[in-house]
Design a protein around this motif. Structure first.
Motif, mmCIF file in Angstrom:
data_model
loop_
_atom_site.group_PDB
_atom_site.id
_atom_site.type_symbol
_atom_site.label_atom_id
_atom_site.label_comp_id
_atom_site.label_asym_id
_atom_site.label_seq_id
_atom_site.Cartn_x
_atom_site.Cartn_y
_atom_site.Cartn_z
ATOM 1 N N ARG A 191 0.833 -1.212 0.000
ATOM 2 C CA ARG A 191 0.000 0.000 0.000
ATOM 3 C C ARG A 191 0.864 1.258 0.000
ATOM 4 N N THR A 192 1.967 1.221 0.740
ATOM 5 C CA THR A 192 2.881 2.368 0.762
ATOM 6 C C THR A 192 3.483 2.621 -0.617
ATOM 7 N N LEU A 193 3.898 1.547 -1.285
ATOM 8 C CA LEU A 193 4.470 1.693 -2.623
ATOM 9 C C LEU A 193 3.434 2.169 -3.629
ATOM 10 N N LYS A 194 2.216 1.663 -3.520
ATOM 11 C CA LYS A 194 1.160 2.123 -4.436
ATOM 12 C C LYS A 194 0.948 3.619 -4.299
ATOM 13 N N GLN A 195 0.919 4.102 -3.068
ATOM 14 C CA GLN A 195 0.711 5.539 -2.840
ATOM 15 C C GLN A 195 1.880 6.359 -3.360
ATOM 16 N N ALA A 196 3.106 5.879 -3.102
ATOM 17 C CA ALA A 196 4.286 6.622 -3.548
ATOM 18 C C ALA A 196 4.381 6.663 -5.064
ATOM 19 N N LEU A 197 4.126 5.541 -5.712
ATOM 20 C CA LEU A 197 4.244 5.469 -7.164
ATOM 21 C C LEU A 197 3.090 6.173 -7.874
ATOM 22 N N ALA A 198 1.955 6.269 -7.218
ATOM 23 C CA ALA A 198 0.820 6.991 -7.817
ATOM 24 C C ALA A 198 1.161 8.466 -8.032
ATOM 25 N N ASP A 206 0.395 -5.626 -9.148
ATOM 26 C CA ASP A 206 0.290 -6.790 -8.270
ATOM 27 C C ASP A 206 1.543 -6.873 -7.417
ATOM 28 N N HIS A 207 1.440 -7.680 -6.373
ATOM 29 C CA HIS A 207 2.598 -8.033 -5.543
ATOM 30 C C HIS A 207 2.600 -9.553 -5.468
ATOM 31 N N VAL A 208 3.613 -10.158 -6.042
ATOM 32 C CA VAL A 208 3.708 -11.620 -6.110
ATOM 33 C C VAL A 208 4.720 -12.104 -5.071
ATOM 34 N N ILE A 209 4.312 -13.099 -4.287
ATOM 35 C CA ILE A 209 5.189 -13.672 -3.261
ATOM 36 C C ILE A 209 5.548 -15.093 -3.674
ATOM 37 N N VAL A 210 6.838 -15.362 -3.734
ATOM 38 C CA VAL A 210 7.336 -16.664 -4.188
ATOM 39 C C VAL A 210 7.777 -17.494 -2.991
ATOM 40 N N GLY A 211 7.149 -18.648 -2.834
ATOM 41 C CA GLY A 211 7.552 -19.621 -1.822
ATOM 42 C C GLY A 211 7.602 -20.984 -2.475
ATOM 43 N N ASP A 212 7.264 -22.003 -1.726
ATOM 44 C CA ASP A 212 7.131 -23.322 -2.327
ATOM 45 C C ASP A 212 5.791 -23.409 -3.047
ATOM 46 N N GLY A 213 5.727 -24.185 -4.111
ATOM 47 C CA GLY A 213 4.473 -24.328 -4.842
ATOM 48 C C GLY A 213 4.185 -23.113 -5.704
ATOM 49 N N GLU A 214 2.920 -22.870 -5.956
ATOM 50 C CA GLU A 214 2.487 -21.776 -6.830
ATOM 51 C C GLU A 214 2.684 -20.428 -6.145
ATOM 52 N N PRO A 215 3.302 -19.452 -6.842
ATOM 53 C CA PRO A 215 3.451 -18.115 -6.260
ATOM 54 C C PRO A 215 2.094 -17.496 -5.938
ATOM 55 N N LEU A 216 2.060 -16.650 -4.928
ATOM 56 C CA LEU A 216 0.816 -16.028 -4.481
ATOM 57 C C LEU A 216 0.690 -14.625 -5.053
ATOM 58 N N SER A 217 -0.471 -14.330 -5.641
ATOM 59 C CA SER A 217 -0.806 -12.996 -6.117
ATOM 60 C C SER A 217 -1.647 -12.301 -5.050
ATOM 61 N N MET A 218 -1.141 -11.189 -4.522
ATOM 62 C CA MET A 218 -1.885 -10.486 -3.488
ATOM 63 C C MET A 218 -3.165 -9.878 -4.035
ATOM 64 N N VAL A 219 -3.159 -9.517 -5.313
ATOM 65 C CA VAL A 219 -4.386 -8.993 -5.919
ATOM 66 C C VAL A 219 -5.443 -10.084 -6.019
ATOM 67 N N GLU A 220 -5.048 -11.254 -6.528
ATOM 68 C CA GLU A 220 -6.019 -12.352 -6.671
ATOM 69 C C GLU A 220 -6.545 -12.834 -5.325
ATOM 70 N N GLN A 221 -5.714 -12.723 -4.296
ATOM 71 C CA GLN A 221 -6.159 -13.153 -2.977
ATOM 72 C C GLN A 221 -6.943 -12.076 -2.234
ATOM 73 N N GLY A 222 -7.071 -10.893 -2.835
ATOM 74 C CA GLY A 222 -7.865 -9.830 -2.241
ATOM 75 C C GLY A 222 -7.167 -9.046 -1.140
ATOM 76 N N TRP A 223 -5.838 -9.195 -1.041
ATOM 77 C CA TRP A 223 -5.121 -8.480 -0.008
ATOM 78 C C TRP A 223 -4.929 -7.014 -0.356
ATOM 79 N N ILE A 224 -4.874 -6.737 -1.673
ATOM 80 C CA ILE A 224 -4.758 -5.349 -2.133
ATOM 81 C C ILE A 224 -5.684 -5.180 -3.320
ATOM 82 N N GLY A 225 -6.076 -3.946 -3.590
ATOM 83 C CA GLY A 225 -6.929 -3.664 -4.735
ATOM 84 C C GLY A 225 -6.133 -3.683 -6.010
ATOM 85 N N ALA A 226 -6.761 -4.113 -7.099
ATOM 86 C CA ALA A 226 -6.079 -4.153 -8.401
ATOM 87 C C ALA A 226 -5.820 -2.745 -8.915
#
Length: 226
Positions: A191-198, A206-226
């Protein structure tokens, strides 16, 4: 049995040349890279035993130098060749994504980002910079941290966005623990980066987090607005 005694169509190198690399098993592909076996063990048996010991191709290729050099058939020269192979693969993917006419799909972007970050043993933060048509311009890892944390400076993200003349970007980082669930700090940072870059008319897609398995999209998971 010595591999030279095998039928030609069963030898990994000949099979690759005749039918393509895609038909080879992980053990056969590794055998092609190793080139030769050790006393009492042909190269295919050696490759299969290495994969079994390490738990698979990815774990083997990403193992640290000391662990690999302890294995029979892996000396400094072979280790260097394996590391060069990994880096060639990463650079190939990097050039492929940067020359793509447009982003094929969110899934393709996640696969690319995973290929760039999953080998990192410490937490890193990167950006995929995009033009006005959301075509890739560049990918950069901007910050490196410890096993579970990296300090991120929005000012530097803004500076790099201006340098690349980006219209949008996708931010990403890895979780070396393997758990790709975002923390509250991850949400706050996004959210801080979205505000600064706006303020400079650059969208965070989007903000993608890479761990084991399929990477997580914060937008698709509803953590941040698209």
């Amino acid at each position: 049995m010595n591999i030279r005694e095998w039928p030609l169509d069963e030898r990994p190198r000949e099979k690759l040349l005749a039918r393509g690399a895609q038909v080879l098993s992980d053990g056969e592909l590794l055998a092609v890279l190793l080139g030769s076996g050790v006393a009492g063990r042909n190269v295919v048996d050696l490759a299969r035993s290495l994969l079994k010991r390490f738990g698979g191709l990815r774990v083997f290729l990403e193992a640290d130098r000391a662990a690999l050099l302890r294995e029979p058939g892996i000396g400094p020269v072979k280790y260097a060749q394996l590391q060069a192979l990994l880096e060639i693969g990463r650079r190939y993917l990097d050039e492929t994504i940067e020359r793509a006419p447009a982003l094929e799909s969110p899934a393709a972007v996640r696969r690319y980002l995973k290929s760039m970050l999953r080998h990192e043993r410490c937490e890193v933060f990167g950006c995929l910079f995009l033009d006005t048509r959301h075509r890739p311009v560049a990918f950069e890892i901007l910050f490196r941290g410890t096993i579970d944390r990296a300090s991120i400076y929005p000012r530097e993200v803004v500076r790099r966005s201006l340098l690349h003349n980006a219209a949008a970007l996708i931010i990403c980082h890895n979780h070396p623990s393997g758990n790709s669930a975002p923390s509250q700090d991850d949400v706050h940072l996004t959210r801080t980066l979205k505000q600064a870059l706006a303020l400079i008319d650059v969208r965070v897609l989007d903000h993608v987090i890479v761990g084991d398995g399929e990477p997580l999209s914060m937008v698709e998971q509803g953590w941040i607005g698209a």
